[in-house]
Design a protein around this motif. Structure first.
Motif, short mmCIF file in Angstrom:
data_model
loop_
_atom_site.label_atom_id
_atom_site.label_comp_id
_atom_site.label_asym_id
_atom_site.label_seq_id
_atom_site.Cartn_x
_atom_site.Cartn_y
_atom_site.Cartn_z
N ALA A 136 44.09 21.32 -3.41
CA ALA A 136 45.08 20.48 -4.14
C ALA A 136 44.28 19.68 -5.19
N ASP A 166 49.35 14.43 -0.82
CA ASP A 166 48.78 15.49 -0.45
C ASP A 166 47.57 15.00 0.64
N SER A 220 49.58 11.48 -5.73
CA SER A 220 49.76 12.58 -4.90
C SER A 220 49.93 12.05 -3.36
#
Length: 579
Positions: free
Chosen positions: A248, A269, A267
């Motif tokens: 990612a 992630d 993000s």
């Protein structure tokens, strides 16, 4: 209040000035605020004190008829007084004016000779004797960088105690902005002392290498010395780049650097969150680093993270075998091999061998000291930059300034009046900023002798023309780091956008400061218009283990971008192979 642009007066006694060396840390015009309360205001007394501490003269030598003895500004561009630098060389035993010229000018043509300005009082046996004691006790026999470690501790304390600037009053912001003058002066004094000491050490090693018939080993002997502060960001960026090659995080980088930090921050992630923590820790450590970082008005990596992320992005494409640690290890081996050669050649002369060992240790110590003091000073400059920007932000919010950076167009003695009536300065700072931006197009004379030409006679960068080098042509420079490499030339005049530099390219730059250092990791070699073995580009190249040629006059103008070139750092030549 100082006139704007700043044109300090020149000395009749010490008439030679140059952009050499100072252009590395101040490639751009100095802002009014920095000149009046920051770098120029506090470095001048520190620099004067440094020479006195080296025992080459007393304070009464300085020409009190001029505004700035050592560090004047002409057209708001900073210069150093090379007459005084030469006099330092004359009075230090075993050095000389010619050694100073080599360290600061290299083989640059058109430099007036020392004999053309020599004064009756230059040769002074009493001061030379004092300087000899300084040379032996404080340079060659020094064991550590204790004073520089203490400086670093003091500045770290300032940084760690940084208050919430948004919660301070305007008056408190100005107080923080102006309260570290004595500390700045001390830091700058130590920086100049370490610069002078490293120049002496480097010169001694060069002389010893030449004396045993191995002049080519002079730079190798001071390569890969380790613990050089300006290479620290390179290692940090390298670690970030390894974690940005897959998953990612790589996807975010692949989408482009513009807006990258915001995408990382947004993000959730897990890998991106971990990467952001690592990135933020890096930016916290190196928040002060950036182009022209000793200029208060300059952007730094914490203010514009994309400046650092551009370089991380370039590093992603470099193989693990090109890691800074790997390159440095090669240079360590080369240094150790060169040291063994010289020791073997001197084995029958105990006195000469002892001199070599002392000089070798001192050269490494003070090269580290020079970079440490430069870095520590940049850290403190950032602590002045931040309250000024907060004051500027409030000026924008209140409608008195068009941009937060316009606050740097104020002189220090105007700050009380600005706090009392900021609106009265709106037009004045607009006018000054317009002039300031226009100054960037002027090309300051590299050398000034006597009177400074008026701005109307300076060359304009926008009018500059060059004769491109052709295939087979060689540009001669000065060796910054030995070795030979070939690659595509990437001509960059600004470290802000390294996106054109691909792994294996050769960086061709006008001059470099510490913010350029991470670009060296991706580069196969470095070529610089202006510089000497003592300059930043040479020191960092020797640490990272890449061939470097400095003082390659007008290389950025003559070498076509994208040309295939060969850089021979040993013979100090750059050859055009293919256009």
């Amino acid at each position: 209040m100082t006139d704007w642009p700043i044109f300090d007066r020149t000395s009749k006694t010490f008439p030679l000035y140059s952009r050499a060396n100072v252009g590395e840390i101040f490639p751009d015009p100095i802002s009014p605020l920095n000149a009046s309360i920051g770098f120029q205001a506090n470095l001048e007394p520190g620099w004067e004190a440094a020479f006195v501490a080296c025992r080459v003269w007393d304070h009464d030598i300085y020409d009190k008829t001029v505004d700035r003895n050592v560090l004047p500004a002409f057209g708001s561009y900073l210069y150093i007084n090379m007459s005084l630098m030469r006099l330092f060389g004359v009075r230090v035993p075993g050095m000389g004016a010619e050694a100073v010229d080599l360290q600061y000018f290299g083989d640059m043509p058109g430099i007036p000779s020392y004999e053309s300005e020599k004064r009756d009082f230059d040769d002074d046996p009493a001061f030379s004797e004092q300087a000899g004691g300084w040379l032996m006790n404080e340079v060659l026999l020094a064991d550590d960088l204790g004073a520089y470690d203490a400086d670093r501790a003091d500045v770290r304390a300032v940084r760690e105690s940084r208050p919430d600037l948004s919660a301070l009053t305007d008056e408190q912001l100005v107080e923080r902005l102006t309260s570290y003058a004595d500390l700045q002066t001390r830091l700058f004094q130590h920086h100049i002392e370490s610069s002078l000491k490293s120049g002496v050490g480097l010169g001694a090693i060069g002389q010893l290498a030449a004396a045993v018939g191995k002049p080519e080993l002079g730079l190798t002997l001071v390569s890969g010395i380790g613990d050089v502060d300006s290479t620290g960001p390179s290692s940090g960026m390298w670690a970030l780049s390894r974690n940005a090659r897959t998953g990612a995080v790589a996807a975010l980088f692949d989408a482009g650097v513009p807006g990258l930090y915001e995408r990382i921050a947004a993000s959730d992630d897990a890998a991106v969150v971990a990467f952001r923590a690592e990135l933020d820790a890096f930016l916290a450590d190196w928040d002060f680093r950036g182009p022209a970082e000793w200029e208060l008005r300059a952007d730094t990596w914490s203010l514009r993270p994309e400046l650092a992320l551009h370089t991380v992005d370039r590093m992603r494409g470099i193989g693990d075998d090109e890691a800074p640690q790997v390159k440095n290890a090669v240079r360590v081996q080369e240094r150790e091999a060169a040291t063994a050669v010289v020791r073997e050649l001197l084995a029958g002369d105990a006195e000469a061998l002892g001199q070599f060992e002392v000089a070798l240790k001192a050269a490494a110590l003070w090269l580290r000291g020079r970079e440490r003091s430069r870095t520590t000073s940049a850290m403190l400059v950032h602590e002045l930059r931040l309250p000024a920007l907060e004051l500027g932000r409030r000026g924008v919010e209140a409608g008195h300034l068009d941009d937060a950076k316009q606050v740097f167009m104020l002189f220090g003695d105007e700050l009380p009046a600005y706090l009392a009536d900021p609106g009265s300065f709106t037009e004045q700072v607009r006018t000054r900023e317009k002039t300031y931006v226009e100054l960037f197009d002027y090309e300051p004379p590299f050398v000034v002798v006597g009177e400074v030409p008026p701005l109307s006679e300076w060359k304009r960068r926008s009018d500059r023309t060059h004769t491109a080098a052709v295939v087979g042509e060689t540009i001669q420079g000065v060796s910054g780091c030995t070795g030979v490499t070939r690659g595509r030339a990437r001509v960059l005049t600004d470290p802000n956008d390294p996106s054109a530099l691909e792994p294996g390219d050769i960086l061709v730059a006008p001059i470099t400061d510490p913010s350029w250092t991470p670009l060296f990791v991706a580069a196969a070699g470095v070529v610089v218009d202006v510089g000497a073995p003592f300059s930043h580009a040479a020191i960092v190249s020797r640490e990272l283990g890449i061939p470097c040629v400095v003082s390659a006059t007008d290389a950025t103008g003559r070498i076509p971008d994208g040309a295939l070139i060969e850089v021979d750092g040993t013979s100090a030549t750059v050859t055009i192979l293919e256009v």
